[in-house]
Design a protein around this motif. Structure first.
Motif, mmCIF file in Angstrom:
data_model
loop_
_atom_site.group_PDB
_atom_site.id
_atom_site.type_symbol
_atom_site.label_atom_id
_atom_site.label_comp_id
_atom_site.label_asym_id
_atom_site.label_seq_id
_atom_site.Cartn_x
_atom_site.Cartn_y
_atom_site.Cartn_z
ATOM 1 N N PRO A 66 38.860 1.722 30.744
ATOM 2 C CA PRO A 66 39.107 0.553 29.879
ATOM 3 C C PRO A 66 39.944 -0.487 30.591
ATOM 4 C CG PRO A 66 40.428 2.450 29.179
ATOM 5 C CD PRO A 66 39.487 2.950 30.222
ATOM 6 N N GLY A 67 39.492 -1.729 30.487
ATOM 7 C CA GLY A 67 40.207 -2.837 31.107
ATOM 8 C C GLY A 67 39.986 -2.970 32.591
ATOM 9 N N LEU A 68 39.045 -2.222 33.169
ATOM 10 C CA LEU A 68 38.809 -2.238 34.609
ATOM 11 C C LEU A 68 37.313 -2.293 34.844
ATOM 12 C CD1 LEU A 68 40.599 -2.139 37.152
ATOM 13 C CD2 LEU A 68 40.087 0.295 37.300
ATOM 14 N N THR A 69 36.888 -3.278 35.624
ATOM 15 C CA THR A 69 35.454 -3.401 35.883
ATOM 16 C C THR A 69 34.963 -2.355 36.862
ATOM 17 O OG1 THR A 69 35.936 -5.037 37.606
ATOM 18 C CG2 THR A 69 35.486 -5.862 35.377
ATOM 19 N N SER A 70 35.716 -2.112 37.933
ATOM 20 C CA SER A 70 35.281 -1.160 38.956
ATOM 21 C C SER A 70 36.507 -0.639 39.690
ATOM 22 C CB SER A 70 34.306 -1.828 39.932
ATOM 23 O OG SER A 70 34.012 -0.970 41.007
ATOM 24 N N PHE A 71 36.684 0.673 39.670
ATOM 25 C CA PHE A 71 37.798 1.251 40.416
ATOM 26 C C PHE A 71 37.609 1.137 41.925
ATOM 27 C CE2 PHE A 71 40.263 4.644 42.351
ATOM 28 C CZ PHE A 71 41.504 4.462 41.747
ATOM 29 N N PRO A 72 36.398 1.296 42.495
ATOM 30 C CA PRO A 72 36.252 1.089 43.944
ATOM 31 C C PRO A 72 36.677 -0.303 44.404
ATOM 32 C CG PRO A 72 34.373 2.299 43.112
ATOM 33 C CD PRO A 72 35.175 1.874 41.928
ATOM 34 N N ASP A 73 36.398 -1.327 43.597
ATOM 35 C CA ASP A 73 36.847 -2.669 43.987
ATOM 36 C C ASP A 73 38.369 -2.768 43.975
ATOM 37 O OD1 ASP A 73 34.199 -3.301 44.165
ATOM 38 O OD2 ASP A 73 34.094 -4.278 42.203
ATOM 39 N N LEU A 74 38.993 -2.179 42.954
ATOM 40 C CA LEU A 74 40.455 -2.176 42.919
ATOM 41 C C LEU A 74 41.020 -1.414 44.112
ATOM 42 C CD1 LEU A 74 43.155 -2.714 41.420
ATOM 43 C CD2 LEU A 74 42.763 -0.571 40.187
ATOM 44 N N TYR A 75 40.381 -0.309 44.462
ATOM 45 C CA TYR A 75 40.876 0.493 45.580
ATOM 46 C C TYR A 75 40.699 -0.249 46.909
ATOM 47 C CZ TYR A 75 41.772 4.564 48.499
ATOM 48 O OH TYR A 75 42.300 5.454 49.418
ATOM 49 N N ALA A 76 39.628 -1.027 47.019
ATOM 50 C CA ALA A 76 39.451 -1.819 48.241
ATOM 51 C C ALA A 76 40.560 -2.860 48.368
ATOM 52 C CB ALA A 76 38.079 -2.483 48.225
#
Length: 1393
Positions: free
Chosen positions: A1202-1212
């Motif tokens: 919730p509230g996050l489009t993509s965790f891989p993008d955040l991790y990048a």
């Protein structure tokens, strides 16, 4: 002297005047004189008139130029000298003599003798219309004619030629029976020609057809007999050949239907004569009359090609045999007579195939194999004729019929189908939704078109169907029954919550301006698009309101149609503020409703059904005004000022219901709705001036209330009226106690409240002694559940009035506080405290869990046939007694009781402790435990939002009372923790419109130190002990979680200030909510709540300051102020740590992966925030909590968060930031390493080893500080070939070294060793080749240490410096495999990479 005619006198009077004038013989006042003709001035008056004088126009005398177009001189008539008027002639006789009327002509008609004239009638044809001649049809055998002739001329010539030919006598076949004739005779057979006719002419005693009855002369029969004798004499003078020739000529000219009629009439007369003769001669033999069947002409008797059945086809079995003598049955069209056959047998369903649904005329779903009789009228359709009932497609077809009865019947059946579908009668017998199917087929606009019909029956059926579609059964009854609840006048708009992105507005925008801004945008969209998202908006776009006004005002429909239209208007007004405004502003609509259905005077109504509701008061009309007034204070003010509602309120309230000249039930409902309308207007501080005028009426009604409450059996309508009266008095009391706003206040609310209230405290101070007996009377029935539930909202209304009374009393500045304090003590000692000790009250607390929609989410399930574009309050289970809206619900009474306790406890603190003992009820404690337990959030529907709002009121009032009691006396640790958990759960569940409750919870309960008993009962020490047990004793003293929790408890006021700043709600919404809950009537903008699109606060609201910091940093490239950033982040992390440690259920709705993402966002705020020591300690404590063995398995980074489009993008982004600013920070590195576990997506590991290899040099986290076990990274073996190759390349190139990245070095060695020695036979050739190549390169490595690690790796072991154990020597199988590979390598050489 005769008088002149006057207006209004008829022709009879004029004729009477004329007769009187003529009888008197008086000279006329005006004499008509005809002047002579002036022709050049030489007219000779003595010249005799010409007998045949004509005007002759000669062309020679015409002028060369046309005459000028100028007006001719006016002509003046004068009498001709040659024709003088007689002086003494009667004008009436002169008029009769010169009368040329048609009657004068008909009386002188002399019939011309046409006996010798041949009349040729058209030749009859066997078809309805003559065949059309086409040019392509050539005429065979016709001689060519000279000249050019038209087709019409050729056809006429051919027809005349055919008529001129008379067939020879021997070729004529008689077409009449032997005893029949055209008029009086028949034709003989060819064998009898030349002798005599087969019938005796003398047997015709009289005419059979012409009787003379149509003549008005007294000698009619004699005239008919004379004509008959002339005919007989003429026939006797004719030869038989002439008779046959005339017969054939007549038969060719007459219409065949007329000939058939003559035959049947003649046969009937002969049968009557034979019957008479048989009765006279009973013993004699009867004469048989035999005749031949008539033979039609060849052109008509030959069947058409399409009518001839095929030789192999079965003959068509018809119930009757068509006769050619029948009208239009000369040619039998068999394909058009199929409908007359018997129905085939009903086909039995042998498989599970789908069949078309068919419904009866009452909307019932008929079984596919049901066999019903045909007289029910259910077989009149084309498809599946053997099956009874009508399909939806056939009903739609009937709605477009030219027969008005069929249109009305189809609409009626469709309305019944919708009603039964909404009630869930069809269940799972139908595939799909009936309402979805109807709306997709355009049923909404079909109803709109039907409203434009000219037939009243069709309009009534369309209005009824529209009501069934829009108005859900039970919605209005539910809202009316809860009108007197705690804030029961506030309702959510019944409109869909899904809105377009372009329609989303900021919360600060006022609703009125929002409605004005939306109108031009939605006006450009077609109604079909609007109806797909919102049925009400689609209907309003089709000019529905003007049409309904026209039906009410012009057509004057019956009572049922009027009630249906009013119900539809009420539903439209409940949709939104925009819809209510459109209903109000529709030209002459509200004027018509007020004038026709709320008159101040009307004729008394008799017993029985009402023939018309026009000019008769109607409760539904009053309710419509009440719903409109609820939409906003401006609408209420316009209704009061523009439609003279004050006089109507006085009219319907001043008289008791039994004194109104209306049916008893209608009178009760009308009086109740009048009270409710006044209560709604009083909620805005309007209409208070009526209180002085109606004060005696209200006092009489209050004095009669206890008697009505004690009557048996109770009358529900009377009880609803008493509750509405109490609600009205509650609002008037609040209006009297409300204080004027400060003059310095800005914005619009200051102007709204500028008008002073016209009611004072002294005018309402005497109401309490009259209301308190009503409460005492109702509390006597509490031990009797059936009687208590029958009281309805009356006890609730009594408690709410006392609450408002004491609240207004305490706000009066000039009164002595001791007076109201003593009165509160008296009420508590005499009524409230004894109530708390009664066992029936405990049963009410015990029933909270059973009736709670929060604890029973299935009670708020969507009803069958629920539409997202048409909102209603229906639910699947209905409203049983033990539900929040049921008759036995404890919520309304207990909520009002807690509201009164809060008011008394706030004003009189000495009573707070005594009244707070109600919170110790076991039923309430168990209910709180069920609400605090982790549970899925209920699905937000219209009914669930309405029900949960009332439930949250009870929870909030209980928590507020507990908080007041906690400030005065200590609370047990168990109760304090329960109250705190309940406050946290309630804060995350509140809906729009409850902004005041959320603000008060943040101010009082959520951050209250008394509700954190763990701070004083060893909570910090227990946290340190738990960390030592799970993580060991490697942490420095004073830096553990216990010290952080103790510091957070000391900083609780600062934490509260931080969350009040970052969880701030929209100012306009907060002010409106505060005005509603505080009773500041002058500031209330509307009683319509915001649309419940989502919860008021997000479920992860504890992380909201961190998220706002992240967004602000993303929008501000220059960075945020350090002091503000550090303080906000620290307070948020402290509060999250408190919740994680002591209230973990408060974060149950936030997945561990989402919590990890929020912590990562905090590192992305700037480059220095994570280096602060308090931040480091708090993040380390939270990371250790996330990595606990009981929490770590639930950490799932592959699911949507919730509230996050993509965790891989955040991790990048996190890796890029780490590579840029981390400088080897171990805490930062731990967060980088946590998502690299083997069970998470390989994308995260590929991002590090493929795109951010440079970050490996900064990942110097020691193995001993790794928050999770090393086995989480090494097991199971890696199977991604690309990642394995990246591992090997990083090891060989030196990018991955144990000195600067020990964790990932051990992980890479473990996976490479497992891969090169794997001997899986199912591996592909590519994997085998890569494995062989990697093992060869490992054997040939120049780095002996790396070669030793890759070949002799055994097990991971974080206690060793390398992080793994090594084999002293390779196992036998590995040695053999390696020797085999080396021998092949020495023979063939090293393979190229």
């Amino acid at each position: 002297m005769l008088s002149r005619p006057k207006p209004g006198e008829s022709e009879v009077d004029l004729l009477r005047f004329q007769s009187q004038f003529l009888a008197t013989g008086a000279a006329p006042a005006v004499q008509l004189v005809k002047k002579g003709i002036r022709r050049g001035g030489d007219a000779n008056p003595d010249q005799p008139p010409l007998q045949d004088h004509r005007d002759v126009v000669m062309l020679d005398n015409l002028p060369d130029l046309p005459p000028a177009l100028v007006p001719a001189p006016p002509k003046r008539a004068r009498p001709s000298p040659s024709c003088p008027l007689p002086e003494h002639e009667d004008p009436e006789e002169r008029l009769n003599r010169h009368d040329q009327h048609i009657t004068a002509v008909l009386t002188k008609i002399i019939e011309r003798d046409t006996s010798s004239v041949a009349v040729n009638l058209p030749v009859p044809s066997g078809v309805a219309f003559p065949p059309v001649f086409h040019r392509s049809q050539g005429r065979q055998g016709k001689p060519t004619t000279s000249g050019k002739r038209s087709i019409f001329a050729q056809e006429i010539a051919a027809r005349r030629a055919s008529e001129a030919k008379v067939p020879p006598v021997r070729e004529v076949t008689p077409t009449l029976d032997p005893a029949e004739g055209a008029a009086t005779c028949g034709a003989p057979t060819p064998k009898e020609q030349g002798s005599q006719l087969p019938w005796n002419i003398c047997s015709f005693q009289g005419p059979h057809l012409i009787t003379g009855k149509g003549l008005k002369t007294p000698k009619a029969e004699q005239e008919a007999q004379t004509i008959h004798e002339e005919n007989v004499a003429r026939l006797q003078a004719m030869a038989p050949e002439e008779i046959l020739q005339e017969q054939q000529r007549l038969l060719a000219q007459l219409d065949p239907s007329l000939v058939a009629f003559l035959r049947s009439h003649n046969r009937t007369c002969e049968q009557a004569e034979e019957k008479t003769a048989g009765e006279q001669r009973p013993g004699g033999p009867s004469a048989e009359v035999t005749g031949k069947e008539p033979i039609a002409p060849a052109s008509a008797s030959e069947p058409r090609q399409e009518d001839v059945l095929e030789p192999g086809a079965p003959a068509l079995a018809l119930p009757v045999t068509p006769q050619k003598e029948w009208l239009h049955m000369d040619t039998v069209e068999l394909e058009k007579l199929h409908w007359t056959q018997d129905l085939p047998a009903v086909r039995r369903q042998q498989t599970q195939e789908r069949m078309q649904a068919r419904f009866s005329l009452q909307g019932e779903l008929l079984a596919p194999d049901v066999d019903l009789p045909t007289h029910l009228g259910l077989h009149h359709h084309g498809e599946e004729a053997e099956r009874a009932g009508y399909s939806l497609q056939e009903l739609f077809h009937l709605t477009r019929s030219q027969v008005s009865q069929q249109r009305a019947l189809a609409l009626h059946v469709l309305a019944q189908v919708i009603s039964r579908a909404q009630a869930g009668e069809f269940g799972d017998r139908l595939m799909g939704s009936v309402l979805h199917l109807l709306l997709d087929a355009g049923f909404l606009f079909l109803l709109r078109f039907s409203l434009d019909d000219r037939i009243d029956g069709v309009i009534a059926a369309a209005v009824r169907a529209l009501r069934v579609l829009l108005v859900a059964p039970g919605d209005e009854g539910l809202l009316d029954s809860t009108f007197s609840w705690y804030h029961g006048t506030l309702v959510f708009p019944l409109m869909p919550s899904q809105e377009d992105k372009e329609d989303e507005d900021e919360d600060e925008e006022p609703p009125a301006e929002k409605a004005k801004r939306k109108s031009p945008e939605e006006g450009n969209r077609p109604p079909s698009d609007l109806a797909r998202r919102d049925v009400i908006k689609g209907l309003l776009a089709t000019s529905l309101l003007p049409r309904l006004r026209y039906v009410l005002e012009v057509t004057c429909p019956g009572p049922a149609v009027v009630l249906d239209i009013l119900a539809v208007l009420i539903r439209l007004a409940r949709h939104s503020l925009e819809s209510a405004t459109r209903v109000l502003e529709c030209p002459r609509l509200i004027e018509t409703v007020v004038r026709e259905f709320l008159p101040t005077s009307w004729s008394p109504m008799g017993v029985g059904p009402t023939p018309s509701l026009h000019r008769v008061p109607c409760a539904s009309a009053m309710k419509l005004l009440r719903v409109l007034a609820s939409a906003g204070r401006n609408i209420a003010a316009r209704l009061l000022s523009g439609f003279d509602l004050r006089s109507r309120l006085c009219r319907f309230i001043a008289e008791a219901p039994q004194d109104l000249a209306l049916p008893p039930e209608e009178a009760e409902m009308l009086s109740t709705e009048a009270f409710r309308l006044w209560a709604v207007t009083a909620s805005y501080g309007q209409g208070s001036d009526l209180y002085r005028e109606l004060y005696p009426v209200l006092m009489r009604a209050l004095q009669a209330a206890p008697k009505e409450l004690s009557s048996q059996p109770p009358r529900p309508l009377a009880l609803q009226r008493i509750a509405s009266l109490l609600t009205l008095l509650t609002q008037l009391t609040l209006a009297a106690g409300s204080t004027a706003p400060e003059p310095g206040s800005d914005s619009a609310e200051a102007s709204l409240s500028a008008t002073p209230c016209s009611i004072t405290w002294t005018q309402v101070s005497g109401l309490q002694p009259l209301v308190e007996p009503c409460l005492r009377q109702t509390l006597k029935l509490l031990p009797r559940p059936e009687m208590w539930s029958a009281l309805g909202p009356v006890p609730t209304a009594c408690l709410l009035f006392l609450d408002a009374y004491y609240q207004a009393w305490s706000q009066q500045p000039g009164l002595c506080p001791g007076d109201w304090l003593q009165d509160m003590e008296r009420l508590s000692e005499e009524l409230l405290l004894p109530l708390l000790s009664q066992p029936p009250l405990g049963s009410l607390w015990d029933a909270l869990g059973c009736c709670s929609p929060l604890c029973n989410p299935q009670s708020c399930a969507l009803a069958p046939e629920a539409l997202s574009s048409l909102v209603s309050l229906r639910c699947a289970g209905g409203h049983p007694p033990l539900s929040l809206a049921g008759s036995a619900s404890p919520f309304p009474f207990l909520t009002a009781l807690l509201s009164l306790f809060n008011t008394l406890g706030r004003i009189h603190r000495g009573l707070c402790g005594q009244l707070a003992t109600v919170l110790a009820a076991p039923g309430l404690q168990n209910y709180f435990r069920r609400c605090v337990a982790p549970m899925a959030a209920p699905h937000l529907t219209a009914f669930s939002a309405w029900a949960l709002r009332h439930e949250y009121h009870l929870q909030y009032l209980a928590l507020t009372l507990a908080q007041r009691a906690a400030t005065l006396q200590p609370v047990s640790a168990t109760s304090a923790a329960l109250y705190h958990g309940m406050a946290l759960a309630l804060l995350s569940r509140l809906l729009p419109g409850s902004e005041h409750l959320a603000h008060e919870l943040l101010l009082s309960c959520v951050f209250r130190l008394e509700f954190l008993p763990e701070r004083a009962s060893g909570g910090p020490e227990a946290a340190d002990f738990s960390d030592r047990l799970s993580l060991g004793n490697g942490r420095a003293l004073g830096c553990g979680r216990g010290a952080l929790l103790a510091q957070a408890c000391q900083d609780l006021p600062s934490i509260r200030s931080c969350y009040l700043a970052h969880c701030s709600l929209a100012r306009a919404s907060l002010l409106a909510s505060q005005a509603l809950y505080r009773g500041e009537l002058q500031r209330v903008p509307a009683l319509l709540l915001p649309v419940p699109k989502e919860l008021l606060l997000p479920t992860d609201w504890p992380f909201l300051p961190l998220i706002q910091l992240y967004h602000r940093a993303s929008d501000t490239p220059s960075g945020l102020p350090p002091a503000d950033t550090v303080g906000t982040a620290m307070r948020a992390l402290q509060w999250v740590l408190v919740l994680e440690s002591w209230r973990p259920q408060a974060l149950w709705a936030v997945p561990p992966a989402a919590r990890l993402a929020r912590l990562m966002c905090m590192f992305l705020v700037d480059s220095e925030l994570f280096r602060e020591t308090p931040i480091q300690r708090l993040v380390a404590a939270l990371l250790a909590w996330l990595c606990q063995p009981e929490v770590l398995p639930s950490l799932n980074l592959d699911c949507p968060l919730p509230g996050l489009t993509s965790f891989p993008d955040l991790y990048a982004d996190f890796l890029e930031h780490f590579e840029a600013v981390s400088f080897g920070d171990h805490l930062f590195g731990a967060l980088v390493l946590l998502p690299l576990q083997r069970r998470f997506s390989v994308t995260l590991r590929l991002a590090l080893f493929g795109e951010h290899v440079g970050a490996l040099r900064a990942l110097g986290l020691p193995l001993t500080q790794l928050p999770v076990s090393l086995e989480c990274y090494t097991a199971p073996p890696e199977d991604n070939l690309a990642l394995l190759q990246l591992y090997f390349r990083a090891l060989v190139t030196g990018a991955l070294h144990p000195r600067w990245c020990p964790v990932l070095y051990a992980v890479a060695v473990a996976h490479i060793n497992s891969f090169i020695f794997s001997q899986d036979p199912k591996s592909s050739d590519e994997i085998k080749a890569a494995r062989r190549s990697m093992l060869q390169k490992t054997w040939l490595l120049a780095d002996e240490g790396l070669r030793q690690h890759l070949l002799h790796y055994k097990l991971p072991n974080s206690s060793l410096p390398e992080g793994f154990e090594l084999y002293p020597q390779l196992p036998l199988l590995r040695q053999q495999y390696l020797q085999k590979l080396i021998s092949g390598l020495l023979q063939h050489g090293v393979s190229e990479t």
